[in-house]
Motif scaffolding. Sequence first.
Motif, PDB file in Angstrom:
ATOM      1  N   THR A 156       0.835  -1.207   0.000  1.00 40.79           N
ATOM      2  CA  THR A 156       0.000   0.000   0.000  1.00 40.79           C
ATOM      3  C   THR A 156       0.863   1.247   0.000  1.00 40.79           C
ATOM      4  O   THR A 156       1.977   1.255   0.534  1.00 40.79           O
ATOM      5  CB  THR A 156      -0.937   0.031   1.224  1.00 40.79           C
ATOM      6  N   VAL A 169     -12.121  -4.311  -5.978  1.00 42.77           N
ATOM      7  CA  VAL A 169     -11.088  -4.326  -7.018  1.00 42.77           C
ATOM      8  C   VAL A 169     -11.229  -5.573  -7.887  1.00 42.77           C
ATOM      9  O   VAL A 169     -11.154  -5.512  -9.124  1.00 42.77           O
ATOM     10  CB  VAL A 169      -9.686  -4.253  -6.378  1.00 42.77           C
ATOM     11  N   VAL A 187      -4.809  -9.327  -5.489  1.00 46.02           N
ATOM     12  CA  VAL A 187      -4.411  -7.923  -5.585  1.00 46.02           C
ATOM     13  C   VAL A 187      -3.044  -7.780  -4.940  1.00 46.02           C
ATOM     14  O   VAL A 187      -2.806  -8.283  -3.829  1.00 46.02           O
ATOM     15  CB  VAL A 187      -5.436  -7.015  -4.879  1.00 46.02           C
ATOM     16  N   LEU A 221      -1.994  -1.366  -3.788  1.00 44.67           N
ATOM     17  CA  LEU A 221      -3.038  -0.354  -3.719  1.00 44.67           C
ATOM     18  C   LEU A 221      -2.372   0.985  -3.438  1.00 44.67           C
ATOM     19  O   LEU A 221      -1.639   1.125  -2.462  1.00 44.67           O
ATOM     20  CB  LEU A 221      -4.035  -0.674  -2.598  1.00 44.67           C
ATOM     21  N   ALA A 223      -5.129   0.236  -8.360  1.00 46.14           N
ATOM     22  CA  ALA A 223      -4.921  -1.139  -7.920  1.00 46.14           C
ATOM     23  C   ALA A 223      -4.237  -1.949  -9.010  1.00 46.14           C
ATOM     24  O   ALA A 223      -4.491  -1.763 -10.198  1.00 46.14           O
ATOM     25  CB  ALA A 223      -6.256  -1.778  -7.550  1.00 46.14           C
TER      26      ALA A 223
END
Length: 352
Positions: A27, A71, A80, A83, A101
């Motif tokens: 992130t 997402v 994923v 982000l 994303a």
Amino acid sequence: MRGRKPKKTKERPHKAAPTVARTLIRTQWKSLRPMFDFWGVEMKRHYSLETLSNAVDRLVRTSDRFIVRSVQMVLGPPPVTSLTFELFQEGKYQIVFRLRATNAKGNQASFGFIVAKNATDFTEVSRLEHGNMNRIHGRSPKYVVEPLLGGMIFLPDRHRRETHHREVYAYLTRWLGGFHELGIAKNLQYYLNVAPPQYLTLAQTQDAKRACVEIIASTYSMKDRNGTAMPQIASGDFVIARPSNGPLKLRLIACRKLLDKVPPARYLHEIIKTKWAWGDKTARLAPDDPREFAAAIRAARGNEEGTAWLAEYVSAVESKKMPDAGYMSRKDAGLPGVARKAPARAIARRSE
């Protein structure tokens, strides 16, 4: 007849199921800075963005049920991997981030990440808004941003006081690439809220007003007899794109309330009467020219239904069943019959 004794076998140890490694989601947060309204006043926040970012980072790596799933609704089921949240705009009720994303296949997409600004009334507003957006997007997918999933974010008190822990509501939407917040300048001209601001001409401002009316009218359901309550331009409820060629493009990204049990004539009246004090001036939602308003209604509802709406409104005003806003005559609405003489206040209104 006696049965055979079962053959003894050596007990094999139980083989544990293979452990699947959880994909680490990287992130990143960008542009976490104070934001200011048009008058230069810093926007009030009820928690720090550092508290929010830490809470979201912890959520997506543990018990998240709406961010990553949203997402994957767009990018598909692969895990994923990253982000990136970037502060985009801020209003009275919510903070909006642009979320980029990436998944394990390298596919990317952008989303709106909308977070309530407190854990009490603004969280309730955001929760209701999310439901409203789902309803009106289904009615007007061309003009209303598509909402995805939503949920609560736990914000711990930095001093670890249990009574000060909070939960705020957040939800995701598809991202509208190339669009920026629509704002109102001191002279009542509209502008794109970018750095530096891009001001619309007087004519373009009227075009934008017509587009706003068309979008609002498109959210109305004849079956349910409701539509979006009047959006707030100054709160960032509309976003706008300004193509180098072609007309302006506007989209609605907020709907905090629905006007229920409202017939079309009353709904038109609500649009026409909406105005805001803006410095020492009055900003109005409807275009200055009522003929442009009528054209917007027909564009939103189709010529036949739009004309019926306008006829119902004008007839209600003429019979005094509806307050006269001094805005529209039969001629303005493109309706047959003798046009009424415009009241003096209407003439003054159009010359503002």
